[in-house]
Design a protein around this motif. Structure first.
Motif, PDB file in Angstrom:
ATOM      1  N   VAL A  78       6.191  17.549  -0.922  1.00 37.76           N
ATOM      2  CA  VAL A  78       6.912  16.613  -0.215  1.00 37.76           C
ATOM      3  C   VAL A  78       7.050  15.266   0.047  1.00 37.76           C
ATOM      4  CG1 VAL A  78       5.959  17.739   2.060  1.00 37.76           C
ATOM      5  CG2 VAL A  78       5.187  15.023   0.875  1.00 37.76           C
ATOM      6  N   TYR A  79       6.763  14.752  -1.339  1.00 45.20           N
ATOM      7  CA  TYR A  79       7.298  13.180  -2.025  1.00 45.20           C
ATOM      8  C   TYR A  79       8.925  12.419  -1.960  1.00 45.20           C
ATOM      9  CZ  TYR A  79       7.402   9.879  -5.345  1.00 45.20           C
ATOM     10  OH  TYR A  79       8.380   8.202  -6.176  1.00 45.20           O
ATOM     11  N   PRO A  80       9.170  13.763  -3.135  1.00 43.18           N
ATOM     12  CA  PRO A  80      10.806  13.343  -2.496  1.00 43.18           C
ATOM     13  C   PRO A  80      11.174  13.337  -1.651  1.00 43.18           C
ATOM     14  CG  PRO A  80       9.975  15.584  -4.402  1.00 43.18           C
ATOM     15  CD  PRO A  80       8.887  15.376  -3.373  1.00 43.18           C
ATOM     16  N   TYR A  81      10.969  13.715   0.110  1.00 45.49           N
ATOM     17  CA  TYR A  81      12.254  14.005   0.584  1.00 45.49           C
ATOM     18  C   TYR A  81      11.157  12.252   1.476  1.00 45.49           C
ATOM     19  CZ  TYR A  81      12.767  18.742   1.325  1.00 45.49           C
ATOM     20  OH  TYR A  81      12.522  19.716   0.758  1.00 45.49           O
ATOM     21  N   ALA A  82       9.844  11.950   1.038  1.00 40.51           N
ATOM     22  CA  ALA A  82       9.162  10.321   1.824  1.00 40.51           C
ATOM     23  C   ALA A  82      10.184   9.715   0.485  1.00 40.51           C
ATOM     24  CB  ALA A  82       8.202   9.860   1.397  1.00 40.51           C
ATOM     25  N   LYS A  83      10.312   9.899  -0.826  1.00 35.96           N
ATOM     26  CA  LYS A  83      11.198   8.699  -1.900  1.00 35.96           C
ATOM     27  C   LYS A  83      13.066   8.853  -1.148  1.00 35.96           C
ATOM     28  CE  LYS A  83      13.209   8.442  -6.732  1.00 35.96           C
ATOM     29  NZ  LYS A  83      14.108   8.654  -6.590  1.00 35.96           N
ATOM     30  N   LYS A 137       2.533   9.333   5.882  1.00 35.36           N
ATOM     31  CA  LYS A 137       1.641   8.570   4.956  1.00 35.36           C
ATOM     32  C   LYS A 137       2.881   8.344   3.423  1.00 35.36           C
ATOM     33  CE  LYS A 137      -3.086  10.545   5.899  1.00 35.36           C
ATOM     34  NZ  LYS A 137      -4.289  11.476   5.145  1.00 35.36           N
ATOM     35  N   LEU A 138       3.585   9.468   2.885  1.00 33.61           N
ATOM     36  CA  LEU A 138       4.243   9.082   2.268  1.00 33.61           C
ATOM     37  C   LEU A 138       5.151   8.430   2.371  1.00 33.61           C
ATOM     38  CD1 LEU A 138       4.509  12.215  -0.434  1.00 33.61           C
ATOM     39  CD2 LEU A 138       2.385   9.927  -0.615  1.00 33.61           C
ATOM     40  N   ILE A 139       5.983   8.295   3.681  1.00 28.49           N
ATOM     41  CA  ILE A 139       6.971   7.605   4.162  1.00 28.49           C
ATOM     42  C   ILE A 139       6.048   6.061   4.222  1.00 28.49           C
ATOM     43  CG2 ILE A 139       8.304   6.752   6.286  1.00 28.49           C
ATOM     44  CD1 ILE A 139       9.004   9.890   6.775  1.00 28.49           C
ATOM     45  N   TYR A 140       5.440   5.759   5.163  1.00 28.11           N
ATOM     46  CA  TYR A 140       4.336   4.733   4.584  1.00 28.11           C
ATOM     47  C   TYR A 140       4.487   4.182   3.745  1.00 28.11           C
ATOM     48  CZ  TYR A 140       1.493   0.780   6.593  1.00 28.11           C
ATOM     49  OH  TYR A 140       0.902  -0.538   6.648  1.00 28.11           O
ATOM     50  N   ALA A 147       6.705   5.766  10.443  1.00 29.14           N
ATOM     51  CA  ALA A 147       7.634   6.602  10.807  1.00 29.14           C
ATOM     52  C   ALA A 147       7.466   6.325  12.599  1.00 29.14           C
ATOM     53  CB  ALA A 147       6.931   7.790  11.006  1.00 29.14           C
ATOM     54  N   PHE A 148       6.525   6.683  13.151  1.00 19.75           N
ATOM     55  CA  PHE A 148       7.036   6.091  14.240  1.00 19.75           C
ATOM     56  C   PHE A 148       7.672   4.610  14.988  1.00 19.75           C
ATOM     57  CE2 PHE A 148       5.860   3.632  18.233  1.00 19.75           C
ATOM     58  CZ  PHE A 148       5.808   4.959  19.673  1.00 19.75           C
ATOM     59  N   GLU A 149       7.145   3.711  14.004  1.00 23.37           N
ATOM     60  CA  GLU A 149       8.547   1.994  14.142  1.00 23.37           C
ATOM     61  C   GLU A 149       9.649   2.067  14.118  1.00 23.37           C
ATOM     62  OE1 GLU A 149       7.259  -0.858  15.664  1.00 23.37           O
ATOM     63  OE2 GLU A 149       5.622   0.736  16.084  1.00 23.37           O
ATOM     64  N   LEU A 150      10.160   3.201  12.527  1.00 22.87           N
ATOM     65  CA  LEU A 150      11.011   3.557  11.841  1.00 22.87           C
ATOM     66  C   LEU A 150      12.296   4.045  13.066  1.00 22.87           C
ATOM     67  CD1 LEU A 150      10.457   4.853   8.402  1.00 22.87           C
ATOM     68  CD2 LEU A 150      11.250   2.838   9.261  1.00 22.87           C
ATOM     69  N   VAL A 151      11.176   4.880  13.577  1.00 29.09           N
ATOM     70  CA  VAL A 151      12.308   5.357  14.659  1.00 29.09           C
ATOM     71  C   VAL A 151      11.931   5.132  15.907  1.00 29.09           C
ATOM     72  CG1 VAL A 151      12.689   7.524  16.578  1.00 29.09           C
ATOM     73  CG2 VAL A 151      10.997   7.888  14.081  1.00 29.09           C
ATOM     74  N   LYS A 152      11.662   4.095  16.201  1.00 27.72           N
ATOM     75  CA  LYS A 152      11.847   3.381  17.400  1.00 27.72           C
ATOM     76  C   LYS A 152      12.568   2.092  16.888  1.00 27.72           C
ATOM     77  CE  LYS A 152       9.245  -0.464  20.503  1.00 27.72           C
ATOM     78  NZ  LYS A 152       7.036  -0.777  20.453  1.00 27.72           N
ATOM     79  N   GLU A 177      -1.114   5.871   9.014  1.00 28.60           N
ATOM     80  CA  GLU A 177      -0.553   4.987   8.023  1.00 28.60           C
ATOM     81  C   GLU A 177      -0.828   5.019   6.378  1.00 28.60           C
ATOM     82  OE1 GLU A 177      -1.551   0.668   8.684  1.00 28.60           O
ATOM     83  OE2 GLU A 177      -0.367   1.275  10.741  1.00 28.60           O
ATOM     84  N   TYR A 178      -1.471   4.594   5.093  1.00 32.84           N
ATOM     85  CA  TYR A 178      -1.628   5.486   3.848  1.00 32.84           C
ATOM     86  C   TYR A 178      -2.605   4.385   3.602  1.00 32.84           C
ATOM     87  CZ  TYR A 178      -1.016   7.209  -0.379  1.00 32.84           C
ATOM     88  OH  TYR A 178      -1.401   7.542  -2.017  1.00 32.84           O
TER      89      TYR A 178
END
Length: 226
Positions: A78-83, A137-140, A147-152, A177-178
């Motif tokens: 999943v790391y490539p997706y977060a990157k 977690k990795l998105i954070y 991710a919640f705040e990004l969507v918001k 979070e991470y």
């Protein structure tokens, strides 16, 4: 259990968006010397990238070893997706900063959303529940924002609430979070990433968070009595 309902959020987000001892041995620069007929001649100082010497992985039980390797497989997946999410976020913000009219900004966002959903939804639908939570977690780690705040921010508060509620049905929190300094699993994820970066298995993208991997390793070794 697959996280199909969660996929719509993750797909949209992309548009907005060696476990034990190691020692840091890198320096900002080094000065090398050669001996010529008894004289020491300095060579040109060469800048070096940060290098880690990783210790051997040690496990207290077979079960712990199995859990680590499962976590490693999922993290690498999943790391490539977060990157990519972090890269898309930068691209989106750069583009939106050049669009003045709100109507045009909204139209541009929807256009990118449709493109990203068509490009990545098929792959994201293959993620399991645990892979989805690691991705959050990795998105954070990569953006410094949940991710919640990004969507918001990018959609609306109601949509963020809805996506978070849907994710909870699969035991996934978009507000996760991470914290590799206080959560052991997060430290293991960081250890997995650093080893993968060093081995060339993953492309390094620096975290926006403020922590030092060397200090984290020493801290967790002390906690575990190693």
């Amino acid at each position: 259990m697959r996280i199909v309902k969660y996929i719509c959020f993750v797909a949209f987000l992309f548009h907005g968006l060696r476990v034990m001892g190691q020692e840091e041995v890198a320096q900002d620069s080094v000065e090398q010397y050669i001996i010529m007929k008894g004289d020491t001649v300095p060579q040109l100082a060469l800048p070096l990238e940060e290098v880690y010497v990783f210790g051997r992985l040690k496990f207290s039980s077979k079960e712990e070893k199995v859990r680590y390797y499962i976590l490693r497989r999922k993290t690498k997946k999943v790391y490539p997706y977060a990157k990519m999410a972090a890269e898309r976020l930068v691209e989106l913000n750069d583009s939106l900063s050049k669009i003045v009219k709100r109507r045009h900004r909204k139209k541009y966002t929807k256009k990118v959303q449709k493109y990203i959903e068509g490009e990545f939804s098929a792959e994201l639908k293959k993620l399991t529940r645990t892979e989805g939570q690691i991705l959050v977690k990795l998105i954070y780690r990569q953006t410094g924002t949940t991710a919640f705040e990004l969507v918001k921010e990018l959609r609306s508060g109601w949509r963020a609430f809805w996506y978070n509620t849907t994710a909870k049905a699969f035991k996934i929190s978009l507000k996760k979070e991470y914290h590799p300094d206080s959560v052991h699993e997060d430290y293991l994820i960081e250890d997995i990433l650093q080893r993968a970066f060093a081995d060339g298995e993953l492309t390094r993208q620096e975290t926006v968070l403020d922590y030092d991997y060397s200090e984290l390793t020493n801290k967790w070794k002390a906690r575990n009595g190693q």
